[in-house]
Design an enzyme around this catalytic site. Sequence first.
Site, PDB file in Angstrom:
ATOM      1  N   ARG A   9      -4.392  29.039  11.339  1.00 50.58           N
ATOM      2  CA  ARG A   9      -4.947  29.773  12.478  1.00 50.58           C
ATOM      3  C   ARG A   9      -6.343  30.310  12.182  1.00 50.58           C
ATOM      4  O   ARG A   9      -7.004  30.842  13.076  1.00 50.58           O
ATOM      5  CB  ARG A   9      -4.017  30.910  12.876  1.00 50.58           C
ATOM      6  CG  ARG A   9      -2.666  30.392  13.365  1.00 50.58           C
ATOM      7  CD  ARG A   9      -1.768  31.495  13.830  1.00 50.58           C
ATOM      8  NE  ARG A   9      -2.329  32.096  15.038  1.00 50.58           N
ATOM      9  CZ  ARG A   9      -1.912  33.233  15.555  1.00 50.58           C
ATOM     10  NH1 ARG A   9      -0.951  33.904  14.974  1.00 50.58           N
ATOM     11  NH2 ARG A   9      -2.461  33.716  16.652  1.00 50.58           N
ATOM     12  N   CYS A  10      -6.798  30.178  10.946  1.00 50.28           N
ATOM     13  CA  CYS A  10      -8.094  30.702  10.516  1.00 50.28           C
ATOM     14  C   CYS A  10      -9.118  29.570  10.461  1.00 50.28           C
ATOM     15  O   CYS A  10      -8.911  28.566   9.776  1.00 50.28           O
ATOM     16  CB  CYS A  10      -7.937  31.343   9.134  1.00 50.28           C
ATOM     17  SG  CYS A  10      -9.493  31.817   8.362  1.00 50.28           S
ATOM     18  N   SER A  11     -10.226  29.742  11.149  1.00 51.96           N
ATOM     19  CA  SER A  11     -11.239  28.683  11.188  1.00 51.96           C
ATOM     20  C   SER A  11     -11.852  28.433   9.812  1.00 51.96           C
ATOM     21  O   SER A  11     -12.111  27.287   9.443  1.00 51.96           O
ATOM     22  CB  SER A  11     -12.333  29.010  12.205  1.00 51.96           C
ATOM     23  OG  SER A  11     -13.047  30.173  11.815  1.00 51.96           O
ATOM     24  N   ARG A  14      -9.424  26.367   7.856  1.00 51.65           N
ATOM     25  CA  ARG A  14      -9.441  24.964   8.312  1.00 51.65           C
ATOM     26  C   ARG A  14     -10.688  24.239   7.800  1.00 51.65           C
ATOM     27  O   ARG A  14     -10.615  23.082   7.386  1.00 51.65           O
ATOM     28  CB  ARG A  14      -9.370  24.893   9.840  1.00 51.65           C
ATOM     29  CG  ARG A  14      -8.018  25.293  10.409  1.00 51.65           C
ATOM     30  CD  ARG A  14      -7.883  24.945  11.888  1.00 51.65           C
ATOM     31  NE  ARG A  14      -8.954  25.478  12.714  1.00 51.65           N
ATOM     32  CZ  ARG A  14      -8.935  26.670  13.320  1.00 51.65           C
ATOM     33  NH1 ARG A  14      -7.892  27.463  13.178  1.00 51.65           N
ATOM     34  NH2 ARG A  14      -9.949  27.053  14.067  1.00 51.65           N
TER      35      ARG A  14
END
Length: 113
Positions: A9-11, A14
């Site tokens: 959920r964390c850019s 990712r």
Amino acid sequence: MIKIYHNNRCSKSRQGLQIIEDSGKNFEIVKYLEDIPNKQELKDIIRMLGITPIDLVRKNEAIWKEQYKGKDLTDNEIIEAMVNNPKLIERPIVINDSKAVIGRPPEKIIEIL
């Protein structure tokens, strides 16, 4: 073996994962919100990072602000807080053998690949 402590959920996490994938090297993904590191694992990670436990805490998380901010906590209490509330663990963390880095910015990951 390369290991990434990852939150999809964390850019930034990712982006860090993409850097590792692009390297073509074998790696392991640890979804640390589900597979929560224990106290010893966190102590080992903190040692490899060369930081103090408070430096691994996401201090803008609501849990930190509501339950821990402003308290005089020992290193062990901070580690316990991260074990009990893994959202507090900064991300992504990448480990390659005995070297580790927090991928903020994600390009820092390249240093240890």
